[in-house]
Design an enzyme around this catalytic site. Structure first.
Site, mmCIF file in Angstrom:
data_model
loop_
_atom_site.group_PDB
_atom_site.id
_atom_site.type_symbol
_atom_site.label_atom_id
_atom_site.label_comp_id
_atom_site.label_asym_id
_atom_site.label_seq_id
_atom_site.Cartn_x
_atom_site.Cartn_y
_atom_site.Cartn_z
ATOM 1 N N ARG A 14 0.825 -1.207 0.000
ATOM 2 C CA ARG A 14 0.000 0.000 0.000
ATOM 3 C C ARG A 14 0.861 1.260 0.000
ATOM 4 O O ARG A 14 1.896 1.337 0.666
ATOM 5 C CB ARG A 14 -0.915 0.022 1.232
ATOM 6 C CG ARG A 14 -1.991 -1.039 1.227
ATOM 7 C CD ARG A 14 -2.950 -0.830 2.378
ATOM 8 N NE ARG A 14 -3.696 0.426 2.242
ATOM 9 C CZ ARG A 14 -4.464 0.929 3.213
ATOM 10 N NH1 ARG A 14 -4.559 0.310 4.374
ATOM 11 N NH2 ARG A 14 -5.117 2.057 3.017
ATOM 12 N N TYR B 268 0.245 5.695 0.038
ATOM 13 C CA TYR B 268 -0.673 6.826 0.028
ATOM 14 C C TYR B 268 -0.727 7.399 -1.387
ATOM 15 O O TYR B 268 0.242 7.276 -2.148
ATOM 16 C CB TYR B 268 -0.215 7.903 1.004
ATOM 17 C CG TYR B 268 -0.331 7.521 2.461
ATOM 18 C CD1 TYR B 268 -1.564 7.232 3.030
ATOM 19 C CD2 TYR B 268 0.796 7.473 3.283
ATOM 20 C CE1 TYR B 268 -1.676 6.895 4.375
ATOM 21 C CE2 TYR B 268 0.693 7.140 4.625
ATOM 22 C CZ TYR B 268 -0.541 6.852 5.160
ATOM 23 O OH TYR B 268 -0.653 6.516 6.488
#
Length: 321
Positions: free
Chosen positions: A135, A137
């Site tokens: 992951r 941002y």
């Protein structure tokens, strides 16, 4: 100055002046020590005496395992003897005089979503995943981001002050607003300035706004008002960043309690104290830990529920207040 009697190893002797501790180590001494120390208080000839073991200065270093930006990448923490320690459980929270340890997970101006792996042995830092993929941002985070050790947001507690939201089952997050980009795994000394009550998919996810003591502006920034004066617009920017960062992925914006505003320094300290107490209950097994890893190296809990520390330099103190 309070009188202090102690027995200590030579490594701690530079903290002494004529048989007394330096004053900065005494300020907030009662607050910085674990519950086992506070239980040792007794009256001596009309004075209050505090008998305890105080953490001196933990020596911790980090070591990377695996390659960055891979599923196997981990950042482990080690004590000076080479033993693995947990950045969540073994690093002391408080340093006294309103100063706290802050473990950096995500350096400012980076986007990899790094976090302490709370369900893994020794809780190393790893990159978060979703459906087997790393992951990130959608854009860089503009502040150093990480956790307060020895805190925990209890998922069984519905906070009546924040819309009855339950804790998110993680340590408390810190947003450090200083100018320097810290390193992943670095432990900074910070002072809290404000708190934001983020509600993420119904879960309470506190954000403590703080500043590192090594920042040039640290001496003049002591609360939320000072943040607005010396870092104008920062509190709003932090709120908006965390409110909106999921929107590019098609998710709704996060919400904030407490009137959608940053709470005061005093409120932030209250949050820290409450979540430290929740953590204390967790490691004492007073609360079901579920899948969380509670493996610790430095902390021992006796049958009476009192904490003791092994591996740190410690001072045996008797303080007359």
């Amino acid at each position: 100055m309070a009188a202090v009697r102690m027995a200590t190893g030579g490594a701690a002797l530079h903290a002494l002046h004529g048989g007394h501790l330096q004053s900065r180590m005494l300020v907030g001494l009662k607050q910085q020590l674990p519950l086992s120390c506070r239980r040792g208080r007794r009256n001596v000839i009309g004075k209050r005496s505090l008998c305890c073991k105080a953490l001196f200065r933990p020596e911790v270093h980090v070591k990377e395992e695996g390659q960055p930006s891979t599923l196997d990448y981990r950042v482990f923490f080690f004590d000076k003897s080479g033993k693995k320690v947990s950045p969540w459980h073994d690093i002391p929270l408080q340093l006294g005089d309103g100063v706290f340890n802050f473990v950096v997970e995500i350096p400012k101006e980076t986007s990899a979503k790094m976090e302490v792996a709370t369900e893994e042995l020794f809780t190393p830092i790893k990159q978060d995943t979703k459906k087997g993929k790393l992951r990130f941002y959608p854009y860089n985070i503009n502040w150093n981001y990480g956790l307060l050790p020895q805190t925990w947001e209890d998922p069984t507690f519905a906070n009546p002050e924040v819309e009855g939201a339950f804790g998110d089952n993680d340590p408390v997050d810190v947003v450090e607003i200083g100018g320097r980009q810290a390193k992943m795994g670095e432990i900074l000394k910070v002072k809290p300035l404000a708190a934001l009550a983020m509600i993420d998919e119904g879960e309470l996810d506190w954000k403590i706004v703080a500043i590192s003591l090594d920042d040039p502006k640290a001496s003049v920034v002591n609360d939320a008002t000072d943040v607005e004066k010396h870092f104008p617009g920062t509190l709003t920017a932090i709120r908006d960043w965390f409110r909106d960062y999921k929107i590019p992925d098609g998710k709704p914006a996060n919400k904030f309690g407490l009137g959608n505003k940053a709470a005061s320094k005093e409120y932030a300290l209250k949050v820290i104290a409450e979540t430290n107490e929740s953590w204390s209950k967790l490691v004492k097994r007073s609360i079901d830990a579920g899948e969380l890893s509670l493996k610790v190296t430095m902390i021992e809990v006796d049958k009476a529920g009192a904490f003791s520390y092994a591996g740190w330099e410690v001072l045996d103190l008797e303080v007359e207040l």
